[in-house]
Structures are given as C-alpha cells and as structure tokens.
Design a protein around this motif. Sequence first.
Motif, PDB file in Angstrom:
ATOM      1  N   SER A  41      27.544 -15.458 -14.284  1.00  0.00           N
ATOM      2  CA  SER A  41      27.516 -16.899 -14.022  1.00  0.00           C
ATOM      3  C   SER A  41      26.348 -17.540 -14.768  1.00  0.00           C
ATOM      4  CB  SER A  41      27.345 -17.153 -12.524  1.00  0.00           C
ATOM      5  OG  SER A  41      26.033 -16.763 -12.138  1.00  0.00           O
ATOM      6  N   ARG A  42      26.454 -18.851 -14.918  1.00  0.00           N
ATOM      7  CA  ARG A  42      25.388 -19.631 -15.555  1.00  0.00           C
ATOM      8  C   ARG A  42      24.044 -19.379 -14.850  1.00  0.00           C
ATOM      9  NH1 ARG A  42      23.835 -24.701 -17.932  1.00  0.00           N
ATOM     10  NH2 ARG A  42      22.375 -25.747 -16.544  1.00  0.00           N
ATOM     11  N   GLU A  43      24.102 -19.417 -13.542  1.00  0.00           N
ATOM     12  CA  GLU A  43      22.869 -19.238 -12.769  1.00  0.00           C
ATOM     13  C   GLU A  43      22.229 -17.865 -13.026  1.00  0.00           C
ATOM     14  OE1 GLU A  43      23.732 -19.397  -8.618  1.00  0.00           O
ATOM     15  OE2 GLU A  43      21.604 -19.461  -8.099  1.00  0.00           O
ATOM     16  N   ILE A  44      23.072 -16.846 -13.004  1.00  0.00           N
ATOM     17  CA  ILE A  44      22.556 -15.493 -13.249  1.00  0.00           C
ATOM     18  C   ILE A  44      22.008 -15.373 -14.666  1.00  0.00           C
ATOM     19  CG2 ILE A  44      23.329 -13.099 -13.651  1.00  0.00           C
ATOM     20  CD1 ILE A  44      22.644 -13.675 -10.784  1.00  0.00           C
ATOM     21  N   MET A  45      22.728 -15.936 -15.634  1.00  0.00           N
ATOM     22  CA  MET A  45      22.262 -15.798 -17.026  1.00  0.00           C
ATOM     23  C   MET A  45      20.964 -16.554 -17.258  1.00  0.00           C
ATOM     24  SD  MET A  45      23.848 -13.493 -18.505  1.00  0.00           S
ATOM     25  CE  MET A  45      22.887 -13.615 -20.013  1.00  0.00           C
ATOM     26  N   LEU A  46      20.794 -17.683 -16.576  1.00  0.00           N
ATOM     27  CA  LEU A  46      19.510 -18.386 -16.711  1.00  0.00           C
ATOM     28  C   LEU A  46      18.375 -17.538 -16.115  1.00  0.00           C
ATOM     29  CD1 LEU A  46      20.590 -22.081 -16.011  1.00  0.00           C
ATOM     30  CD2 LEU A  46      19.590 -21.186 -18.136  1.00  0.00           C
ATOM     31  N   THR A  47      18.689 -16.868 -15.016  1.00  0.00           N
ATOM     32  CA  THR A  47      17.672 -16.007 -14.396  1.00  0.00           C
ATOM     33  C   THR A  47      17.378 -14.803 -15.283  1.00  0.00           C
ATOM     34  OG1 THR A  47      18.581 -16.693 -12.277  1.00  0.00           O
ATOM     35  CG2 THR A  47      17.069 -14.827 -12.240  1.00  0.00           C
ATOM     36  N   ARG A  48      18.439 -14.194 -15.832  1.00  0.00           N
ATOM     37  CA  ARG A  48      18.211 -13.056 -16.740  1.00  0.00           C
ATOM     38  C   ARG A  48      17.410 -13.500 -17.960  1.00  0.00           C
ATOM     39  NH1 ARG A  48      24.218 -10.131 -16.837  1.00  0.00           N
ATOM     40  NH2 ARG A  48      24.204  -9.567 -14.639  1.00  0.00           N
ATOM     41  N   MET A  49      17.742 -14.692 -18.469  1.00  0.00           N
ATOM     42  CA  MET A  49      17.022 -15.190 -19.640  1.00  0.00           C
ATOM     43  C   MET A  49      15.538 -15.356 -19.321  1.00  0.00           C
ATOM     44  SD  MET A  49      17.338 -18.902 -21.488  1.00  0.00           S
ATOM     45  CE  MET A  49      18.674 -18.785 -22.647  1.00  0.00           C
ATOM     46  N   GLU A  50      15.267 -15.988 -18.198  1.00  0.00           N
ATOM     47  CA  GLU A  50      13.855 -16.199 -17.838  1.00  0.00           C
ATOM     48  C   GLU A  50      13.135 -14.860 -17.695  1.00  0.00           C
ATOM     49  OE1 GLU A  50      12.886 -18.868 -14.607  1.00  0.00           O
ATOM     50  OE2 GLU A  50      10.742 -18.431 -14.869  1.00  0.00           O
ATOM     51  N   ASN A  51      13.771 -13.927 -17.004  1.00  0.00           N
ATOM     52  CA  ASN A  51      13.103 -12.645 -16.777  1.00  0.00           C
ATOM     53  C   ASN A  51      12.953 -11.830 -18.056  1.00  0.00           C
ATOM     54  OD1 ASN A  51      12.423 -12.816 -14.028  1.00  0.00           O
ATOM     55  ND2 ASN A  51      14.572 -12.497 -13.479  1.00  0.00           N
ATOM     56  N   TYR A  52      13.930 -11.950 -18.960  1.00  0.00           N
ATOM     57  CA  TYR A  52      13.808 -11.250 -20.248  1.00  0.00           C
ATOM     58  C   TYR A  52      12.612 -11.799 -21.036  1.00  0.00           C
ATOM     59  CZ  TYR A  52      14.648  -9.414 -24.855  1.00  0.00           C
ATOM     60  OH  TYR A  52      14.463  -8.776 -26.053  1.00  0.00           O
ATOM     61  N   ILE A  53      12.580 -13.117 -21.158  1.00  0.00           N
ATOM     62  CA  ILE A  53      11.494 -13.746 -21.934  1.00  0.00           C
ATOM     63  C   ILE A  53      10.139 -13.441 -21.290  1.00  0.00           C
ATOM     64  CG2 ILE A  53      10.506 -15.993 -22.578  1.00  0.00           C
ATOM     65  CD1 ILE A  53      13.394 -16.975 -23.066  1.00  0.00           C
ATOM     66  N   LYS A  54      10.093 -13.563 -19.997  1.00  0.00           N
ATOM     67  CA  LYS A  54       8.845 -13.261 -19.266  1.00  0.00           C
ATOM     68  C   LYS A  54       8.418 -11.810 -19.505  1.00  0.00           C
ATOM     69  CE  LYS A  54       7.177 -13.573 -14.479  1.00  0.00           C
ATOM     70  NZ  LYS A  54       7.177 -12.368 -13.643  1.00  0.00           N
ATOM     71  N   GLY A  55       9.365 -10.895 -19.380  1.00  0.00           N
ATOM     72  CA  GLY A  55       9.046  -9.471 -19.520  1.00  0.00           C
ATOM     73  C   GLY A  55       8.537  -9.139 -20.914  1.00  0.00           C
ATOM     74  N   VAL A  56       9.205  -9.681 -21.938  1.00  0.00           N
ATOM     75  CA  VAL A  56       8.803  -9.375 -23.310  1.00  0.00           C
ATOM     76  C   VAL A  56       7.431  -9.993 -23.601  1.00  0.00           C
ATOM     77  CG1 VAL A  56       9.338  -9.817 -25.738  1.00  0.00           C
ATOM     78  CG2 VAL A  56      11.161  -9.100 -24.158  1.00  0.00           C
TER      79      VAL A  56
END
Length: 345
Positions: A117-132
């Motif tokens: 879902s859009r919501e999940i992908m926004l969360t994954r995006m934030e966490n990916y960018i944050k993690g890297v």
Amino acid sequence: MSLKKAYEQFFSMGTSVSWSNMMSEEAKAELKKHYSSITAENGMKPMFFLDEKENLANPEKYHECPALHFESPRIYLDFAKESGIPLRGHVLVWHSQTPMWFFKEKYSKEEDAPWASREIMLTRMENYIKGVLEFVQTEYPGVVYAWDVVNEAVEERGQQGWRQWSGWYQSIGEDFLIHAYRFARKYAAPGVKLFYNDYNTFDTFKKDFIVENILKPLIAEGLVDGMGMQSHLVLNDLDLDGYKQALYKYGGLGLEIQVTELDIHNNDPSEDGLNKLAEAYSELFHILLDAKKNGKANVTNVTIWGMKDDESWLTDFRKETSYSLLFGNNYEPKAAYQAVIDAVK
Ligand code: XIL
C-alpha cells in the motif's frame, strides 16, 4: 598533469568506481592521482543495501522497516575515508537496481503479487533512507558529500511525464518524489547536498518537465541543492547547443550543477575516431568552464562514468565496443584526456 589539479579552482573531477577497481592497487593509485570525487558505479544502489535473505525470511518482522546490510557499500566508503576522496552517494530512490519484491506486499517474489500500500511504501521509504543515511553518517562522518536522492523519475524522449511503470510511482503515486526529499532532508547531516539526477536532461520535453514538476516544487520547500545531469552522450548524435541551454536553465534556478555520469559513446577506435571524441570532450568542457566563469551555472563536479575504456558500461548497454572514456585499457591517457586538460589551460 592530473585531472583534479587541472580543474582545482573550478570544480571537482570524479569517476565512477567498480568493485574490481576497489580490489586493484593500480586502480587505487590512479584514483588518488586524478580524482577529487568518486561515485560507486553500482555498490551503493538499493539492491546492495537491501538484505534480501533477511527480508524474505521474515517479511512480517521487516514489513515496515526493511533489513539492510552494509558489506558492499563499505568497500567504497572505506576507500573514500582512507584516501580522503569525497564520495557522491548514488542512489536512494530509483526504479532500477531496486528489487521488485521491495515494492510488494509481504516482500513477495510472486510475479503478480500486489503492490504494497501507499502507506506502507512511504514508511519503507522513510526507513530505508533513514537507515542508509544513519549508517553512512555514523560510521563514515563527512565522507559522503552529496546524494542522488531520486534518479530518473521522468520518462524517455517522446513519451510524456512521470515514469509511470516505476515501482515507486505504482505503489505511491507521483508525490513519491517530494516525500523522498522530505525524508532525505530530515535525515541528512547538515551540509550534505541533495540532488535530482537524470539522463537526457537536455531533451526539451524532459528539461521543461524536470524544471516545472520536480525542481521548482522542491526548491519551494528548500529540499534540493543540486541538479545532476548524467550526460551519457553519443558522439554521432551530439547536440551541445541544447546541452548548453539546459545547463544554463538549471543553473538559472540557483542550484549547483553536477555532471554526474559523463561518457561519450564512440565505436571507432581509429585515430580519427579518437580525435573526434577528443574534440567533443573539449567542446563540452569549454561549455562547462564558461558557464562556471560567467556565472550561468555553478558547476561543482564533473564525474566520468568509468576509469578506462574496457570497463565502460556502454559496451554492454550499446551492444558494441565503446571507446568512450579518457583512458585506454592500461590507463594510458587518450587524446580525449589531453583535450580535457587543454580545455582548462
Ligand atoms: C549502470 C552501471 O554503470 C552498470 O554497471 C549497471 O549494470 C547498470 O547501471 N544511469 C545511472 C547509473 O544512474 O546508475 C547507471 O549505471 C547508468 C545509467
């Protein structure tokens, strides 16, 4: 004469580096001699940060926050740190070299698995960018000076607008882009420059689309510092006037400009072919230097996409041997190298 010395007062000179370059003492010596910036050709793309084994084994656990691993990126970051050569981060959000399962519900590899879902992908995006960014900034503070936050969001020549088949566009919609920059700004250390990066950025349609739909909205929110013009050019199909117009247009927005992936495809290794290639590089570097000197575009880096001809991605991409770079197979300087040095004299 070294490239970085010759251009010192104008902009940094970079090259992409491969995993095999990082295993070669000869390549490392060339890097230290000629370059004041490096970009990992592949090793810092999402497919290398995302830990496939871990995510697929525990999709529930990593549903919102993907598991990352750092072995591949470390090779480049370690070299950048020990050599003192600053590194351009490439790339956080891209449709390519990002595994398809990342965009899917439960990290599924099934062909017709639904998009998350859009919501999940926004969360994954934030966490990916944050993690890297947190990994890089904690373990290698000050090493990465810029990031290509979003790469290639706009469709090819002739077609219209956003690259709609991208997993990011499919799962989130066109505002995936602005969200990516909000997250990048939130987690990037102060002073780290955020870039939008794309190819054929001199194509009229693409240029206007990028300016109106990408750069202006990002500038309005203070989310972008620079425009990356990849500059994968073709010797037999060069439009350097168009290139200059685009450079001035992006430069006029007040952004830094970096030529992030320069090569000029050339299939002719004869002396004549190599001289033509040299002329093209010469003209291009004159355009970049003039723009910098007359204040039309604040060019801060030029990165050549490959250290030597036999390592160029173009041979594979163009399906014919490409002699497109500044150095030959044994790092011998070509006429194109001399032309680049002469352009700044
Ligand atoms: C290319 C690499 O050079 C290749 O080795 C790889 O197989 C595919 O990607 N635009 C980009 C770069 O932003 O990341 C691409 O690099 C070339 C086009």
